[in-house]
Scaffold this motif. Structure first.
Motif, PDB file in Angstrom:
ATOM      1  N   GLU A  81      -5.037  17.571 -10.215  1.00 53.35           N
ATOM      2  CA  GLU A  81      -3.901  16.655 -10.051  1.00 53.35           C
ATOM      3  C   GLU A  81      -3.998  15.411 -10.933  1.00 53.35           C
ATOM      4  O   GLU A  81      -3.017  15.023 -11.573  1.00 53.35           O
ATOM      5  CB  GLU A  81      -3.779  16.232  -8.578  1.00 53.35           C
ATOM      6  N   LEU A  82      -5.155  14.766 -10.959  1.00 56.21           N
ATOM      7  CA  LEU A  82      -5.236  13.491 -11.682  1.00 56.21           C
ATOM      8  C   LEU A  82      -5.056  13.656 -13.189  1.00 56.21           C
ATOM      9  O   LEU A  82      -4.267  12.912 -13.798  1.00 56.21           O
ATOM     10  CB  LEU A  82      -6.545  12.776 -11.349  1.00 56.21           C
ATOM     11  N   PRO A  83      -5.746  14.613 -13.840  1.00 62.08           N
ATOM     12  CA  PRO A  83      -5.482  14.776 -15.279  1.00 62.08           C
ATOM     13  C   PRO A  83      -4.029  15.139 -15.572  1.00 62.08           C
ATOM     14  O   PRO A  83      -3.475  14.713 -16.594  1.00 62.08           O
ATOM     15  CB  PRO A  83      -6.434  15.911 -15.681  1.00 62.08           C
ATOM     16  N   ALA A  84      -3.397  15.893 -14.667  1.00 58.49           N
ATOM     17  CA  ALA A  84      -2.002  16.284 -14.891  1.00 58.49           C
ATOM     18  C   ALA A  84      -1.060  15.085 -14.797  1.00 58.49           C
ATOM     19  O   ALA A  84       0.027  15.090 -15.386  1.00 58.49           O
ATOM     20  CB  ALA A  84      -1.588  17.356 -13.882  1.00 58.49           C
ATOM     21  N   ARG A  85      -1.477  14.054 -14.049  1.00 62.88           N
ATOM     22  CA  ARG A  85      -0.632  12.857 -13.892  1.00 62.88           C
ATOM     23  C   ARG A  85      -0.798  11.871 -15.037  1.00 62.88           C
ATOM     24  O   ARG A  85       0.010  10.949 -15.200  1.00 62.88           O
ATOM     25  CB  ARG A  85      -0.970  12.163 -12.567  1.00 62.88           C
ATOM     26  N   ALA A  86      -1.875  12.010 -15.828  1.00 67.47           N
ATOM     27  CA  ALA A  86      -2.119  11.083 -16.944  1.00 67.47           C
ATOM     28  C   ALA A  86      -1.068  11.299 -18.032  1.00 67.47           C
ATOM     29  O   ALA A  86      -0.747  12.431 -18.389  1.00 67.47           O
ATOM     30  CB  ALA A  86      -3.517  11.295 -17.513  1.00 67.47           C
ATOM     31  N   ARG A  87      -0.521  10.217 -18.547  1.00 67.87           N
ATOM     32  CA  ARG A  87       0.492  10.317 -19.596  1.00 67.87           C
ATOM     33  C   ARG A  87      -0.184  10.498 -20.954  1.00 67.87           C
ATOM     34  O   ARG A  87      -1.159   9.815 -21.270  1.00 67.87           O
ATOM     35  CB  ARG A  87       1.378   9.070 -19.609  1.00 67.87           C
ATOM     36  N   THR A  88       0.341  11.425 -21.735  1.00 67.60           N
ATOM     37  CA  THR A  88      -0.214  11.712 -23.060  1.00 67.60           C
ATOM     38  C   THR A  88       0.835  11.434 -24.128  1.00 67.60           C
ATOM     39  O   THR A  88       2.003  11.831 -23.967  1.00 67.60           O
ATOM     40  CB  THR A  88      -0.680  13.176 -23.146  1.00 67.60           C
ATOM     41  N   PHE A  89       0.437  10.764 -25.188  1.00 68.37           N
ATOM     42  CA  PHE A  89       1.357  10.372 -26.258  1.00 68.37           C
ATOM     43  C   PHE A  89       0.807  10.818 -27.615  1.00 68.37           C
ATOM     44  O   PHE A  89      -0.408  10.694 -27.860  1.00 68.37           O
ATOM     45  CB  PHE A  89       1.543   8.845 -26.290  1.00 68.37           C
ATOM     46  N   PRO A  90       1.677  11.297 -28.505  1.00 69.12           N
ATOM     47  CA  PRO A  90       1.263  11.532 -29.897  1.00 69.12           C
ATOM     48  C   PRO A  90       1.374  10.211 -30.668  1.00 69.12           C
ATOM     49  O   PRO A  90       2.478   9.702 -30.889  1.00 69.12           O
ATOM     50  CB  PRO A  90       2.280  12.566 -30.390  1.00 69.12           C
ATOM     51  N   VAL A  91       0.234   9.654 -31.032  1.00 70.11           N
ATOM     52  CA  VAL A  91       0.210   8.312 -31.621  1.00 70.11           C
ATOM     53  C   VAL A  91      -0.595   8.341 -32.916  1.00 70.11           C
ATOM     54  O   VAL A  91      -1.779   8.692 -32.916  1.00 70.11           O
ATOM     55  CB  VAL A  91      -0.413   7.286 -30.643  1.00 70.11           C
ATOM     56  N   ALA A  92       0.056   7.958 -34.015  1.00 65.40           N
ATOM     57  CA  ALA A  92      -0.611   7.823 -35.317  1.00 65.40           C
ATOM     58  C   ALA A  92      -1.478   9.039 -35.645  1.00 65.40           C
ATOM     59  O   ALA A  92      -2.606   8.906 -36.115  1.00 65.40           O
ATOM     60  CB  ALA A  92      -1.451   6.538 -35.338  1.00 65.40           C
ATOM     61  N   GLY A  93      -0.944  10.225 -35.369  1.00 61.77           N
ATOM     62  CA  GLY A  93      -1.666  11.454 -35.684  1.00 61.77           C
ATOM     63  C   GLY A  93      -2.716  11.848 -34.663  1.00 61.77           C
ATOM     64  O   GLY A  93      -3.475  12.795 -34.897  1.00 61.77           O
ATOM     65  N   LEU A  95       0.832  -1.203   0.000  1.00 65.04           N
ATOM     66  CA  LEU A  95       0.000   0.000   0.000  1.00 65.04           C
ATOM     67  C   LEU A  95       0.868   1.256   0.000  1.00 65.04           C
ATOM     68  O   LEU A  95       0.611   2.200  -0.757  1.00 65.04           O
ATOM     69  CB  LEU A  95      -0.922   0.004   1.215  1.00 65.04           C
ATOM     70  N   LEU A  96       1.908   1.262   0.817  1.00 66.37           N
ATOM     71  CA  LEU A  96       2.794   2.423   0.871  1.00 66.37           C
ATOM     72  C   LEU A  96       3.499   2.625  -0.471  1.00 66.37           C
ATOM     73  O   LEU A  96       3.686   3.755  -0.925  1.00 66.37           O
ATOM     74  CB  LEU A  96       3.820   2.255   1.999  1.00 66.37           C
ATOM     75  N   ALA A  97       3.871   1.520  -1.127  1.00 65.67           N
ATOM     76  CA  ALA A  97       4.500   1.624  -2.450  1.00 65.67           C
ATOM     77  C   ALA A  97       3.525   2.196  -3.469  1.00 65.67           C
ATOM     78  O   ALA A  97       3.903   3.015  -4.324  1.00 65.67           O
ATOM     79  CB  ALA A  97       4.996   0.248  -2.904  1.00 65.67           C
ATOM     80  N   ALA A  98       2.246   1.787  -3.379  1.00 63.91           N
ATOM     81  CA  ALA A  98       1.233   2.321  -4.300  1.00 63.91           C
ATOM     82  C   ALA A  98       1.052   3.817  -4.077  1.00 63.91           C
ATOM     83  O   ALA A  98       0.994   4.602  -5.036  1.00 63.91           O
ATOM     84  CB  ALA A  98      -0.095   1.585  -4.104  1.00 63.91           C
ATOM     85  N   PHE A  99       0.989   4.241  -2.817  1.00 63.54           N
ATOM     86  CA  PHE A  99       0.855   5.666  -2.514  1.00 63.54           C
ATOM     87  C   PHE A  99       2.089   6.443  -2.969  1.00 63.54           C
ATOM     88  O   PHE A  99       1.997   7.610  -3.330  1.00 63.54           O
ATOM     89  CB  PHE A  99       0.639   5.878  -1.020  1.00 63.54           C
ATOM     90  N   ASP A 100       3.222   5.787  -2.971  1.00 61.95           N
ATOM     91  CA  ASP A 100       4.464   6.474  -3.342  1.00 61.95           C
ATOM     92  C   ASP A 100       4.560   6.705  -4.842  1.00 61.95           C
ATOM     93  O   ASP A 100       5.185   7.673  -5.290  1.00 61.95           O
ATOM     94  CB  ASP A 100       5.662   5.641  -2.856  1.00 61.95           C
ATOM     95  N   HIS A 101       3.935   5.823  -5.636  1.00 56.91           N
ATOM     96  CA  HIS A 101       4.152   5.896  -7.090  1.00 56.91           C
ATOM     97  C   HIS A 101       2.900   6.151  -7.916  1.00 56.91           C
ATOM     98  O   HIS A 101       2.894   7.011  -8.784  1.00 56.91           O
ATOM     99  CB  HIS A 101       4.814   4.603  -7.581  1.00 56.91           C
ATOM    100  N   ASP A 102       1.845   5.397  -7.683  1.00 58.59           N
ATOM    101  CA  ASP A 102       0.750   5.374  -8.653  1.00 58.59           C
ATOM    102  C   ASP A 102      -0.595   5.845  -8.130  1.00 58.59           C
ATOM    103  O   ASP A 102      -1.439   6.274  -8.915  1.00 58.59           O
ATOM    104  CB  ASP A 102       0.569   3.940  -9.185  1.00 58.59           C
ATOM    105  N   VAL A 103      -0.838   5.711  -6.843  1.00 59.30           N
ATOM    106  CA  VAL A 103      -2.136   6.049  -6.258  1.00 59.30           C
ATOM    107  C   VAL A 103      -1.972   7.331  -5.443  1.00 59.30           C
ATOM    108  O   VAL A 103      -1.155   7.388  -4.532  1.00 59.30           O
ATOM    109  CB  VAL A 103      -2.666   4.912  -5.365  1.00 59.30           C
ATOM    110  N   LEU A 104      -2.763   8.348  -5.779  1.00 57.70           N
ATOM    111  CA  LEU A 104      -2.619   9.663  -5.146  1.00 57.70           C
ATOM    112  C   LEU A 104      -3.388   9.707  -3.820  1.00 57.70           C
ATOM    113  O   LEU A 104      -4.607   9.581  -3.811  1.00 57.70           O
ATOM    114  CB  LEU A 104      -3.152  10.743  -6.085  1.00 57.70           C
ATOM    115  N   PRO A 105      -2.692   9.892  -2.675  1.00 60.95           N
ATOM    116  CA  PRO A 105      -3.402  10.070  -1.410  1.00 60.95           C
ATOM    117  C   PRO A 105      -3.749  11.547  -1.219  1.00 60.95           C
ATOM    118  O   PRO A 105      -2.861  12.394  -1.148  1.00 60.95           O
ATOM    119  CB  PRO A 105      -2.392   9.579  -0.359  1.00 60.95           C
ATOM    120  N   ALA A 106      -5.047  11.846  -1.155  1.00 61.60           N
ATOM    121  CA  ALA A 106      -5.506  13.235  -1.061  1.00 61.60           C
ATOM    122  C   ALA A 106      -6.219  13.436   0.266  1.00 61.60           C
ATOM    123  O   ALA A 106      -7.202  12.742   0.551  1.00 61.60           O
ATOM    124  CB  ALA A 106      -6.439  13.559  -2.228  1.00 61.60           C
TER     125      ALA A 106
END
Length: 384
Positions: free
Chosen positions: A274-286, A228-239
């Protein structure tokens, strides 16, 4: 095209899943999140002892009526109102109010002051900052040695407050309004823990320190605390709604986010940033592809994706533009076993969900790759 036409038809939290640990006002917080597009996982980490059944509050109320304290500190509006209402139910309401008229009554901030005045009382003093530290400073400056100070508690820990009063020589009487106990049904909490450690939620909200402590305790009981602590540290945002709420998490080394104003509305607004800013965005096939918790934005259009497809997509985005083998993708599929055909099936569904098969290229006899635009190759050239 005007602004109304350009506005997306989904909320800022669409595609994200948010865990709610609150017991009180959980429905209100859940509604605020849902209206902004989030999927909500309710898991009350506590239950509130009904005031009418609370023998500890009754005993503290009788003690204060029988033996007047020098000072009473009202810390929360809902707690103070609940105390007076409970006393009314026990037939002690008038006696309590009469007693409170004879003491130095301090109210922590404007909301508490409003509750005090609504009860027909007048506070001796109230800070404009809603800061308990300011209340403590005033008491210590006045001197508390030999004085009896009653503090209306509200389930929240008051870090250092009671200890500092006792160190100054005060006798402190706690008035435990809205005591919290572990939930009778632990199932929702366990489901939230499982979702957090498996990255099935994108954020977990906390509106009280006891709820945060309860979730951590349950994780420890199940042997899931390190995960759980690892998830909070990397991928899950504790608010957290405020700094006091964050204390149990900070004690475990967890960094949290908090709104500037300690209210539910600002907490939700914080998640919307915060959450939309954390989402990764990629330019893919136009196209512009933004990967969220359980959905993808393709050129701003929300595309829900099944769990298996999200697992594949996350594996591809961890190495954008690079070929990911079928064997590696199979390992990313939960419960798929050894059948590589499961990868082909899940990939076909993923492409359908995305609405454009060209976003993911099949590399014959090798695997699949995210079809990054040539202009993005330099950015992602380092690979895994």
């Amino acid at each position: 095209m005007d602004d109304e036409q350009q506005r997306p038809d989904h909320g800022p939290l669409a595609g994200f899943t948010v865990g709610v640990t609150a017991a009180r006002r959980a429905d209100e917080l859940g509604a605020l999140l849902t209206r902004r597009g989030a999927a909500v996982l309710h898991a009350p980490a506590l239950r509130i002892v009904p005031l009418a059944d609370d023998s500890e509050l009754l005993a503290a109320t009788k003690e204060i009526i029988d033996q007047a304290p020098d000072v009473v500190v009202a810390t929360t509006a809902i707690g103070f109102r609940g105390w007076v209402e409970a006393a009314d139910g026990w037939g002690l309401g008038e006696a309590l109010l009469e007693r409170l008229r004879t003491v130095e009554l301090l109210a922590r901030g404007p909301k508490v002051k409003g509750a005090v005045r609504a009860a027909g009382l007048t506070e001796r003093w109230s800070p404009s900052s809603e800061s308990l530290a300011e209340v403590l400073d005033r008491l210590l400056a006045e001197g508390v040695d030999g004085r009896r100070v009653a503090v209306q508690l509200h389930g929240e820990p008051l870090p250092g407050f009671v200890e500092a009063l006792r160190a100054g020589g005060a006798e402190v009487v706690g008035v435990p309004v809205y005591r919290w106990l572990p939930p009778e049904d632990i199932g929702p909490v366990d489901r939230l823990l499982d979702a957090a450690v498996s990255r099935g939620v994108d954020a977990v909200t906390f509106t009280s320190a006891p709820a945060a402590a309860s979730l951590l305790t349950r994780a420890e009981e199940r042997g899931l605390l390190p995960e759980l602590l690892a998830a909070f540290d990397h991928d899950v945002l504790p608010a957290c709604v405020g700094p006091v709420t964050a204390l149990p998490l900070q004690a475990r080394g967890v960094d949290t986010v908090q709104p500037e104003r300690f209210r539910l509305g600002p907490l939700v607004q914080l998640l919307c940033r915060e959450l939309p800013a954390r989402a990764r965005t990629f330019p893919v096939a136009g196209h512009q592809v933004a990967v969220r918790g359980h959905a993808v934005l393709v050129d701003g259009e929300l595309r829900p994706v099944p769990p298996a497809g999200m697992s594949l997509l996350r594996a591809l985005t961890r190495r954008p533009g690079w070929v990911v083998s079928r064997a590696e993708l199979l390992r990313a599929l939960p419960g798929a076993g050894r059948d590589e055909h499961a990868v082909e099936t899940a990939m076909a569904r993923l492409r359908t969900a995305l609405g454009s098969p060209k976003l993911i290229q099949t590399v014959v006899k090798r695997g699949y790759r995210l079809a990054l635009d040539p202009s993005a190759d330099t950015k992602y050239a380092d690979g895994p």
